[in-house]
Design an enzyme around this catalytic site. Sequence first.
Site, PDB file in Angstrom:
ATOM      1  N   CYS A   1      14.072  12.770  23.951  1.00 39.98           N
ATOM      2  CA  CYS A   1      14.966  13.042  25.080  1.00 39.98           C
ATOM      3  C   CYS A   1      15.206  14.537  25.273  1.00 39.98           C
ATOM      4  O   CYS A   1      15.848  14.936  26.237  1.00 39.98           O
ATOM      5  CB  CYS A   1      16.297  12.305  24.917  1.00 39.98           C
ATOM      6  SG  CYS A   1      16.192  10.562  25.393  1.00 39.98           S
TER       7      CYS A   1
ATOM      8  N   ASP B   1      20.401   7.382  41.557  1.00 38.35           N
ATOM      9  CA  ASP B   1      19.068   6.770  41.562  1.00 38.35           C
ATOM     10  C   ASP B   1      17.990   7.764  42.010  1.00 38.35           C
ATOM     11  O   ASP B   1      18.136   8.419  43.042  1.00 38.35           O
ATOM     12  CB  ASP B   1      19.050   5.535  42.477  1.00 38.35           C
ATOM     13  CG  ASP B   1      17.766   4.734  42.324  1.00 38.35           C
ATOM     14  OD1 ASP B   1      17.274   4.607  41.188  1.00 38.35           O
ATOM     15  OD2 ASP B   1      17.250   4.252  43.348  1.00 38.35           O
ATOM     16  N   HIS B   2      16.934   7.852  41.203  1.00 41.78           N
ATOM     17  CA  HIS B   2      15.815   8.768  41.458  1.00 41.78           C
ATOM     18  C   HIS B   2      16.274  10.220  41.503  1.00 41.78           C
ATOM     19  O   HIS B   2      15.705  11.040  42.230  1.00 41.78           O
ATOM     20  CB  HIS B   2      15.048   8.377  42.723  1.00 41.78           C
ATOM     21  CG  HIS B   2      14.193   7.171  42.520  1.00 41.78           C
ATOM     22  ND1 HIS B   2      14.721   5.907  42.407  1.00 41.78           N
ATOM     23  CD2 HIS B   2      12.860   7.029  42.343  1.00 41.78           C
ATOM     24  CE1 HIS B   2      13.732   5.040  42.199  1.00 41.78           C
ATOM     25  NE2 HIS B   2      12.602   5.699  42.145  1.00 41.78           N
TER      26      HIS B   2
ATOM     27  N   GLU C   1      20.514   2.208  28.360  1.00 41.81           N
ATOM     28  CA  GLU C   1      19.513   3.261  28.591  1.00 41.81           C
ATOM     29  C   GLU C   1      18.112   2.718  28.319  1.00 41.81           C
ATOM     30  O   GLU C   1      17.133   3.143  28.923  1.00 41.81           O
ATOM     31  CB  GLU C   1      19.786   4.475  27.698  1.00 41.81           C
ATOM     32  CG  GLU C   1      18.916   5.667  28.017  1.00 41.81           C
ATOM     33  CD  GLU C   1      19.360   6.904  27.275  1.00 41.81           C
ATOM     34  OE1 GLU C   1      19.914   7.816  27.914  1.00 41.81           O
ATOM     35  OE2 GLU C   1      19.189   6.949  26.041  1.00 41.81           O
TER      36      GLU C   1
ATOM     37  N   HIS D   1      14.567   7.266  32.553  1.00 42.99           N
ATOM     38  CA  HIS D   1      14.986   5.982  31.982  1.00 42.99           C
ATOM     39  C   HIS D   1      15.293   5.026  33.123  1.00 42.99           C
ATOM     40  O   HIS D   1      15.678   5.452  34.217  1.00 42.99           O
ATOM     41  CB  HIS D   1      16.256   6.126  31.140  1.00 42.99           C
ATOM     42  CG  HIS D   1      16.054   6.875  29.871  1.00 42.99           C
ATOM     43  ND1 HIS D   1      15.484   6.320  28.744  1.00 42.99           N
ATOM     44  CD2 HIS D   1      16.346   8.153  29.547  1.00 42.99           C
ATOM     45  CE1 HIS D   1      15.448   7.225  27.780  1.00 42.99           C
ATOM     46  NE2 HIS D   1      15.967   8.352  28.229  1.00 42.99           N
TER      47      HIS D   1
ATOM     48  N   HIS E   1      16.412  12.865  32.872  1.00 44.26           N
ATOM     49  CA  HIS E   1      17.370  13.735  32.191  1.00 44.26           C
ATOM     50  C   HIS E   1      16.679  14.524  31.085  1.00 44.26           C
ATOM     51  O   HIS E   1      15.517  14.306  30.760  1.00 44.26           O
ATOM     52  CB  HIS E   1      18.571  12.940  31.641  1.00 44.26           C
ATOM     53  CG  HIS E   1      18.317  12.159  30.397  1.00 44.26           C
ATOM     54  ND1 HIS E   1      19.332  11.613  29.643  1.00 44.26           N
ATOM     55  CD2 HIS E   1      17.169  11.829  29.762  1.00 44.26           C
ATOM     56  CE1 HIS E   1      18.814  10.990  28.603  1.00 44.26           C
ATOM     57  NE2 HIS E   1      17.521  11.096  28.649  1.00 44.26           N
TER      58      HIS E   1
ATOM     59  N   HIS F   1      12.339  13.610  31.534  1.00 48.99           N
ATOM     60  CA  HIS F   1      11.702  12.291  31.445  1.00 48.99           C
ATOM     61  C   HIS F   1      12.687  11.295  32.043  1.00 48.99           C
ATOM     62  O   HIS F   1      13.860  11.633  32.261  1.00 48.99           O
ATOM     63  CB  HIS F   1      11.400  11.919  29.982  1.00 48.99           C
ATOM     64  CG  HIS F   1      12.648  11.797  29.194  1.00 48.99           C
ATOM     65  ND1 HIS F   1      13.309  12.882  28.696  1.00 48.99           N
ATOM     66  CD2 HIS F   1      13.405  10.727  28.889  1.00 48.99           C
ATOM     67  CE1 HIS F   1      14.412  12.477  28.095  1.00 48.99           C
ATOM     68  NE2 HIS F   1      14.499  11.173  28.207  1.00 48.99           N
TER      69      HIS F   1
HETATM   70 NI    NI Z   1      16.159  10.172  27.384  1.00 48.30          NI
END
Ligand code: NI
Length: 135
Positions: free
Chosen positions: A34, A80-81, A125, A42, A15, A40
């Site tokens: 972020c 996911d992914h 997170e 999580h 995100h 990047h």
């Molecule tokens: Ni982040």
Amino acid sequence: MSLTVYRKAHFNAAHRLYKEGWSDEKNLEVFGKCSNPKYHGHNYELEVGVSGVIDPETGFLMDFKILKDIIKEEIEDPFDHKNLNLEVAAFQNVNPTVENIAIEIWNRLRKRLHAKYDISVKLYETPRNFVVYNG
Ligand code: NI
């Protein structure tokens, strides 16, 4: 008598948190790492709680297999992914903060679970940062 069953799930996703119209510097100041314009990832850990009463015929509050499949279809498969900003419609104009992701997850589950159940979403997170949303 009410009780709660829990199912854990997991997804990895990318995100970026930012506000359109702010400079990269301002976004960095507010959103920290972020806000990286290159995105990047999580490792999100999810705990879904379903509260209600036990069915006297089965002894189940709800069938875990059904809950597992709903979480897979509504959350794991679409998230996911994935890049949440680019690939999940709900986050095209909404920052994919852990708060907003938890609300989106709750909304998706609410549509799939019978109204007789109360739903709780706990979303991590990071191992130390998490939110709980109960609707
Ligand atoms: Ni982040």
